[in-house]
Write a protein that holds these residues in place. Structure first.
Motif, PDB file in Angstrom:
ATOM      1  N   ARG A   3       0.829  -1.203   0.000  1.00 15.69           N
ATOM      2  CA  ARG A   3       0.000   0.000   0.000  1.00 15.69           C
ATOM      3  C   ARG A   3       0.868   1.259   0.000  1.00 15.69           C
ATOM      4  O   ARG A   3       0.550   2.251  -0.656  1.00 15.69           O
ATOM      5  CB  ARG A   3      -0.942   0.009   1.207  1.00 15.69           C
ATOM      6  CG  ARG A   3      -2.128  -0.945   1.036  1.00 15.69           C
ATOM      7  CD  ARG A   3      -3.117  -0.869   2.175  1.00 15.69           C
ATOM      8  NE  ARG A   3      -4.305  -1.663   1.895  1.00 15.69           N
ATOM      9  CZ  ARG A   3      -5.404  -1.203   1.317  1.00 15.69           C
ATOM     10  NH1 ARG A   3      -5.475   0.075   0.983  1.00 15.69           N
ATOM     11  NH2 ARG A   3      -6.439  -1.989   1.084  1.00 15.69           N
ATOM     12  N   LEU A   5      -3.766   5.373   2.983  1.00 14.64           N
ATOM     13  CA  LEU A   5      -3.354   4.006   2.675  1.00 14.64           C
ATOM     14  C   LEU A   5      -4.553   3.065   2.570  1.00 14.64           C
ATOM     15  O   LEU A   5      -4.473   2.026   1.914  1.00 14.64           O
ATOM     16  CB  LEU A   5      -2.394   3.485   3.746  1.00 14.64           C
ATOM     17  CG  LEU A   5      -1.005   4.141   3.792  1.00 14.64           C
ATOM     18  CD1 LEU A   5      -0.204   3.562   4.945  1.00 14.64           C
ATOM     19  CD2 LEU A   5      -0.260   3.944   2.483  1.00 14.64           C
ATOM     20  N   GLY A  47      -5.565   0.392  -2.546  1.00 13.59           N
ATOM     21  CA  GLY A  47      -5.670  -1.056  -2.434  1.00 13.59           C
ATOM     22  C   GLY A  47      -5.642  -1.732  -3.791  1.00 13.59           C
ATOM     23  O   GLY A  47      -5.023  -2.787  -3.970  1.00 13.59           O
ATOM     24  N   ALA A  95      -2.142  -1.527  -5.075  1.00  8.57           N
ATOM     25  CA  ALA A  95      -1.304  -2.428  -4.290  1.00  8.57           C
ATOM     26  C   ALA A  95      -1.432  -3.856  -4.782  1.00  8.57           C
ATOM     27  O   ALA A  95      -0.457  -4.610  -4.837  1.00  8.57           O
ATOM     28  CB  ALA A  95      -1.685  -2.353  -2.812  1.00  8.57           C
TER      29      ALA A  95
END
Length: 200
Positions: free
Chosen positions: A38, A69, A75, A78
């Protein structure tokens, strides 16, 4: 001897909430294995950092807002970065080093998508959380103040990518206890997991 606990599962199943509460109850340390991805994602989105660079160098001396984050865009990004073998290889070294460091001082509870299957397969106790995807989306939408429909679509896409990626896919770790959190409160899940760890 200090205890290590891994909590894996898809988005919105309650991994982090359980992990933080369990670590506190055990008077141990909570470690989010996904935080490194993240942080990389936020840097890539906002500063255009090249994640092909050394992960440790990219992350050095950066402090991000915890709420940023948790954003869905972070997300989602990530999840993309976590599928890159070179990124995962570097991240894995950092994660294992940090976990080893914490375990020397206290119990460690860690959450993630591959905490028990890849990062720390030797964990003392392993858990895998599941929940109805709509319930997961509702939880995340409430947490972030977003529309359930928007969160649900992105969540399904991310979970699909994480399950199908070639490198460290989302799976139930060997020996893990699977718990469905759909109809249970966070305290009920906490008590259940704690009993598995400490009751015969």
């Amino acid at each position: 001897m200090n205890v290590s606990v891994t909590i894996d599962g898809a988005s919105g199943t309650g991994k982090s909430v359980l992990g933080v509460a369990l670590a506190e109850k055990m008077q141990g340390t909570f470690y989010s294995t996904g935080a490194i991805y993240r942080r990389l994602a936020l840097l890539a989105l906002e500063r255009g950092c090249d994640v092909a660079d050394s992960v440790s160098q990219v992350l050095m001396n950066n402090e991000e807002d915890a709420l940023l984050l948790k954003e869905e865009r972070v997300g989602h990004k990530a999840s993309e970065l976590a599928a890159i073998a070179e990124v995962r290889e570097q991240a894995l070294m950092i994660q294992r080093k940090e976990i080893t460091h914490f375990l020397e001082r206290s119990h460690v509870v860690m959450d993630g998508r591959d905490a028990g299957s890849v990062i720390w397969p030797q964990a003392t106790h392993k858990f895998f959380l599941t929940a109805d995807v709509l319930v997961c989306a509702q939880r995340r939408a409430e947490e972030l103040g977003l529309r359930v429909e928007d969160v649900l679509a992105k969540m399904k896409l991310r979970d699909k990518r994480d399950r199908e990626r070639e490198v460290a896919p989302l799976v139930v770790p060997d020996g893990a206890i699977v718990l469905d959190t759909t109809l249970h409160s966070k305290n009920e899940v906490l008590d259940q997991v704690y009993s598995f760890i400490y009751l015969p």
